[in-house]
Design a protein around this motif. Structure first.
Motif, mmCIF file in Angstrom:
data_model
loop_
_atom_site.group_PDB
_atom_site.id
_atom_site.type_symbol
_atom_site.label_atom_id
_atom_site.label_comp_id
_atom_site.label_asym_id
_atom_site.label_seq_id
_atom_site.Cartn_x
_atom_site.Cartn_y
_atom_site.Cartn_z
ATOM 1 N N PHE A 1 -17.273 -6.442 -2.548
ATOM 2 C CA PHE A 1 -16.467 -5.631 -3.470
ATOM 3 C C PHE A 1 -15.160 -6.304 -3.948
ATOM 4 N N ALA B 1 -2.358 -3.712 -7.762
ATOM 5 C CA ALA B 1 -3.765 -3.769 -7.362
ATOM 6 C C ALA B 1 -4.293 -5.198 -7.509
ATOM 7 N N THR B 2 -3.990 -5.804 -8.642
ATOM 8 C CA THR B 2 -4.445 -7.181 -8.880
ATOM 9 C C THR B 2 -3.803 -8.139 -7.869
ATOM 10 N N VAL C 1 -8.097 -1.888 -1.760
ATOM 11 C CA VAL C 1 -8.643 -3.245 -1.803
ATOM 12 C C VAL C 1 -8.242 -3.955 -3.100
ATOM 13 N N GLY C 2 -7.957 -3.189 -4.137
ATOM 14 C CA GLY C 2 -7.493 -3.829 -5.359
ATOM 15 C C GLY C 2 -8.093 -3.283 -6.644
ATOM 16 N N LEU D 1 0.835 -1.207 0.000
ATOM 17 C CA LEU D 1 0.000 0.000 0.000
ATOM 18 C C LEU D 1 0.865 1.250 0.000
ATOM 19 N N GLN E 1 -8.580 -1.052 -9.931
ATOM 20 C CA GLN E 1 -7.608 -0.433 -10.832
ATOM 21 C C GLN E 1 -7.940 1.055 -11.002
ATOM 22 N N ARG F 1 -2.925 -7.500 -4.858
ATOM 23 C CA ARG F 1 -3.577 -7.341 -3.543
ATOM 24 C C ARG F 1 -4.895 -8.113 -3.485
ATOM 25 N N ILE F 2 -5.637 -8.084 -4.608
ATOM 26 C CA ILE F 2 -6.950 -8.748 -4.609
ATOM 27 C C ILE F 2 -6.811 -10.211 -4.201
ATOM 28 N N ARG G 1 -20.347 -14.965 -4.879
ATOM 29 C CA ARG G 1 -19.869 -13.901 -3.984
ATOM 30 C C ARG G 1 -20.958 -13.481 -2.987
ATOM 31 N N GLU H 1 1.401 -0.038 -10.803
ATOM 32 C CA GLU H 1 0.221 0.240 -9.981
ATOM 33 C C GLU H 1 -0.881 -0.791 -10.236
ATOM 34 N N GLU H 2 -1.092 -1.072 -11.524
ATOM 35 C CA GLU H 2 -2.208 -1.932 -11.896
ATOM 36 C C GLU H 2 -1.953 -3.382 -11.454
ATOM 37 N N ARG I 1 -14.496 -8.454 4.851
ATOM 38 C CA ARG I 1 -14.051 -8.015 3.524
ATOM 39 C C ARG I 1 -12.645 -8.532 3.232
ATOM 40 N N MET J 1 -15.860 -9.147 -6.225
ATOM 41 C CA MET J 1 -16.284 -8.693 -7.555
ATOM 42 C C MET J 1 -15.043 -8.377 -8.391
ATOM 43 N N LEU J 2 -14.055 -7.730 -7.746
ATOM 44 C CA LEU J 2 -12.818 -7.400 -8.458
ATOM 45 C C LEU J 2 -12.087 -8.677 -8.876
#
Lengths: 254, 612
Positions: free
Chosen positions: A123, A95-96, B525-526, A71, B528, A98-99, A135, A91-92, A171, A126-127
């Motif tokens: 949430f 993010a993935t 949380v992830g 983070l 984009q 972390r999911i 879900r 960055e992208e 979450r 969903m990502l």
């Protein structure tokens, strides 16, 4: 097994370090001031290990957790999480990453204000591309487990602090990540709720997840395999309560 | 305060710019255009000014109310510390009022500075300007906005003051929001359209107060711009239509070269204020200028001629005659000041007119032509008090005729009159068929051939001094010159659009301050960056669609109330095309205004949570 600031890489046959911090420093500039939150820290955290990080407020525990979760970025040094060099990631892709790999419980819950408890839990799923029915089913299960079955449709400001914290934990567990990082999950909560959360972490310890908790709560510290004392931006002490590498060896021999 | 000052500066600039450049020079210049056209543009500019002032005031009231709404948390903390609601009310309302007063003073100074700069530029460019000091609109704007803040912002404050402290912490989401119940109104399958779509929709519906504020502000801006835009379009198309119809198209004027030349000059005066017509050449009743309508039978056989309009044009003195009128309060009185003027009077047959006038009242007919006359709008405005209740006397000893209608006319800038050809001849003592010009309407595809044929016919029959002149060049130049009338509203539209977009950006920045924490959490949380960008874009798209549709409706209604009753409508697709263009422009601006915020999120650090 490392008891101080030395790095341990790939010790033992079954268990590997999942997070490695190598000469990590983090500084913040606030006007003319430079605040050091992490000062040349070396640390290895192993799969399925339960780590409790203790230390005074302002010692830099939150920054350390943020760095581990990707983070925040270090001013210097290298961080490996699940074999991936975090500062090198875009960055992208971070993010993935972390999911699927990290569940993070913020100190101040950080629920999305316009989403209900259930939607907040849904949430990250969903990502992750989980199907709608799955879900929803999983969110209901998690909220029931957190004792919030009847609060599913409430918005964050309509929930108490303890309820918000439990939604935040649900979450974080939504995508069943291998690493769970929690920043003072029992702080500012009433006795009953903090008992509930402490018990929950005890249960989670059995789920083979790597858990890192910054806390002052003895009930959480008591569960930890290793207790890291963090003061003045440095790891000043590590106490191994349960040597997870030897435990693992024992399991393998059995 | 910057936005309040900017809005005030614009409002003050509008007041001063509009009055000293728009109305006093362009619209009050009696030598330019016809009074009917000037009057409607003048009315429209007053309408613009009122709209801009009302909307500027509303924008300021929305800004101060939003400011208070954003301080709900502080208000709640102060209340929980024991501050009584009355003290809070007084404290925050004073803050809002002081903010406005300071903003107004700064904005006023800047507005006057910009006005001064504009005057200097226009002086350098040799424009006629009038230094103007406003004592009506600016105080009116200041006081009404102050009252608006006192009432509206005060109401918002009082409501917050009465609320349960815990409710105040709900911020833009209503404290009693029932997500379970409300979700029945949102299709649950929204997730199937993608979580960006669902998040955008959910954010808007749940953040109801922010949503409403946004829609109000967007609506105000779009209403202003569309009202101005549609108004300008409608006015320009209708005023051009009036003049176009009053002149006719593809008209050939046939007559003695002196008369034809002067007739053409009378039309050219519409756009050329410096044109002087030699008065000695204006006696069109000389025998060499007159001819008999017998020639029409020879012309009638020429291919391409659609209509022949026989006319007798004379320059003569007219006298305003008193008329009796019953006023609105029921009293009865006489109006008229016995003014006189020398104008061209055109005798024509109302059944054979090559032109079609926009008439207030009615054009005289064949049946009542012996007693009625129709006059041009400028003559009506400057030589009569209540023209439709008065009479016009031709010459010092002539008969008075009732004024049946007033037409918008470009002939001699509207200082003209139309009378029945038969009775004008009688009045002048000529035979019934005496004329001095013919207006021949020609099929456009056969223009040049037909002119040549007409030319040879009239020269054979009337002599070499008689000519046929195509009026298209003069008429088109008259129409082209009218574009200057749209200049003031267009400048105002451009200026207002720039400021509107700047305010929009600032407002969006302020609004996103609230939302950005949610977006940062989503990122943590992830989610984009591109997803967050899409959510923001979709949110604004939904707001734009709703606010622009109602803004279009309001602006159409405003235009209908103020303008449409008196004007000819442009084709229906025009307002919608304008709407579409504006919609796309707003969409692009919206997108661009999001970029700095998204860039900020891209470089987000967990420490930003503390900031937001």
């Amino acid at each position: 097994m490392a008891h101080t600031d030395e790095i341990v890489e790939d010790e033992g046959e079954g268990i590997k370090p999942i997070i490695i911090l190598k000469d990590i420093s983090k500084e913040y500039e606030i006007g003319d001031w430079i605040v050091k939150a992490v000062d040349n820290v070396n640390l290895s955290i192993f799969e399925t290990e339960f780590i409790a990080i203790i230390g005074h407020s302002g010692a830099g525990k939150t920054t350390l957790l943020n760095l581990m979760a990707g983070l925040d970025t270090p001013t210097q040094g290298e961080i490996f999480n699940s074999g991936v060099k975090i500062p090198d990631m875009s960055e992208e892709s971070l993010a993935t990453f972390r999911i699927f790999n990290i569940g993070f419980v913020f100190q101040n819950y950080n629920l999305i204000s316009t989403l209900t408890a259930e939607e907040n839990v849904i949430f990250p799923m969903m990502l992750a591309g989980m199907t709608l029915d799955l879900r929803r089913k999983k969110a209901v299960e998690l909220l029931e487990k957190m004792g919030l079955a009847d609060r599913r449709e409430h918005l964050p400001f309509q929930l108490s602090a303890g309820e918000q914290q439990r939604v935040a934990i649900a979450r974080a567990l939504g995508n069943d990540p291998p690493i769970l990082i929690a920043d003072e999950p029992t702080a500012n909560l009433d006795r009953e709720t903090s008992d509930f959360i402490a018990n929950l972490f005890k249960e989670l310890k059995e789920s083979e997840k790597t858990i890192i908790v910054a806390t002052h709560d003895d009930r959480l510290i008591d569960v930890a395999d290793r207790i890291i004392t963090y003061e003045d931006a440095k790891i000043c002490k590590q106490d191994v309560v349960c040597d997870i590498l030897k435990e693992s060896d024992r399991k393998i021999k059995k | 305060m910057i936005i309040i000052a900017a809005v005030t500066a614009i409002a003050v600039y509008f007041i001063y710019f509009g009055n000293s450049i728009g109305y006093n020079t362009l619209y009050h210049n009696t030598s330019l255009f016809t009074v009917g056209i000037r009057a409607i543009y003048y009315e429209f500019n007053i309408f613009i000014l009122v709209i801009v002032l009302v909307l500027a005031g509303m924008t300021i009231v929305v800004i101060t109310s939003t400011l208070i709404a954003q301080k709900k948390r502080d208000i709640a903390i102060m209340r929980s510390l024991g501050t009584i609601p009355r003290m809070l009310y007084s404290f925050y309302l004073k803050e809002a009022l002081f903010l406005y007063i300071f903003g107004f003073v700064i904005g006023f100074i800047f507005g006057i500075i910009f006005y001064g700069i504009t005057l200097l530029i226009l002086m350098v460019l040799n424009f006629e300007i009038v230094i103007y000091i406003d004592i009506i609109w600016t105080p009116l704007f200041f006081i009404s906005t102050l009252a608006g803040i006192y009432v509206v912002t005060g109401y918002v404050l009082r409501r917050i003051g009465r609320q349960n402290i815990q409710w105040i912490f709900s911020k833009d989401i209503p404290h009693d929001f029932d997500a379970q119940h409300t979700l029945t109104f949102i299709p649950r399958g929204l997730s199937r359209l993608g979580y960006n779509f669902k998040s955008a929709m959910v954010n808007l519906i749940r953040r109801k107060k922010d949503f409403i504020r946004y829609i109000v502000l967007f609506g105000i801006l779009i209403t202003t711009i569309l009202t101005l835009g549609i108004g300008v379009l409608v006015l320009s198309s209708s005023s051009e239509n009036w003049i176009k119809n009053a002149q006719g198209e593809n008209i050939i004027v046939v007559g003695h070269k002196t008369v034809v030349n002067n007739y053409s000059l009378l039309y050219q005066k519409y756009y050329d204020i410096n044109l002087v017509i030699d008065e000695t050449s204006q006696d069109y009743t000389k025998s060499e200028y007159l001819f008999n309508t017998g020639i029409i039978s020879s012309l009638g056989s020429i291919d391409g001629i659609e209509n022949i309009d026989e006319r007798l044009i004379i320059f003569t003195k007219i006298i305003e005659k008193k008329g009796s009128i019953i006023f609105e309060d029921g009293t009865y009185g006489f109006v008229g000041k016995d003014r006189n003027a020398t104008i061209p009077i055109v005798g024509l047959d109302p059944n054979d007119m090559a032109q079609n006038f926009e008439v207030e009242g009615e054009f005289f007919s064949d049946e009542d032509g012996f007693m009625n006359i129709t006059i041009g709008d400028s003559l009506a405005a400057y030589s009569f008090e209540y023209p439709l209740y008065q009479q016009l006397q031709i010459g010092d000893a002539g008969n008075p005729f009732d004024i049946k209608g007033v037409v918008v006319d470009s002939l001699n800038n509207g200082f003209s009159a139309y009378f029945h050809l038969k009775y004008l001849n009688l009045e002048l003592g000529y035979s019934e068929n005496t004329v001095n010009i013919l207006l021949i309407k020609i099929n456009s595809s056969e223009m040049s051939n037909t002119i040549n044929t007409i030319q040879s016919v009239i020269q054979n029959q009337l002599g070499s001094n008689f000519v046929a002149q195509n009026m298209n060049g003069v008429f088109l130049q008259n129409l082209a010159s009218m574009s200057i009338l749209n200049a003031t509203p267009l400048i105002l539209i451009i200026l207002f659009s720039i400021i509107a977009f700047l305010s929009l950006y600032n407002y969006q920045k302020g609004g996103l301050h609230e939302k950005i924490k949610d977006f940062l959490i989503m990122k943590a949380v992830g989610a984009q960056n591109k997803s967050i960008k899409r959510i923001l874009f979709l949110e604004n798209l939904f707001i734009l669609i709703i606010s622009s549709v109602y803004a279009l409706t309001i602006s159409m209604v405003l235009n209908i109330l103020v303008l449409f009753e008196r004007v000819a409508l442009p084709p229906l697709y025009i307002p919608f095309l304008l709407y579409l263009v504006y919609f796309v422009v707003l969409l692009v601006i919206n997108f661009l205004s999001l970029l700095p915020l998204v860039r900020k999120m891209k470089h987000f650090s967990i420490k930003d949570f503390e900031v937001f």
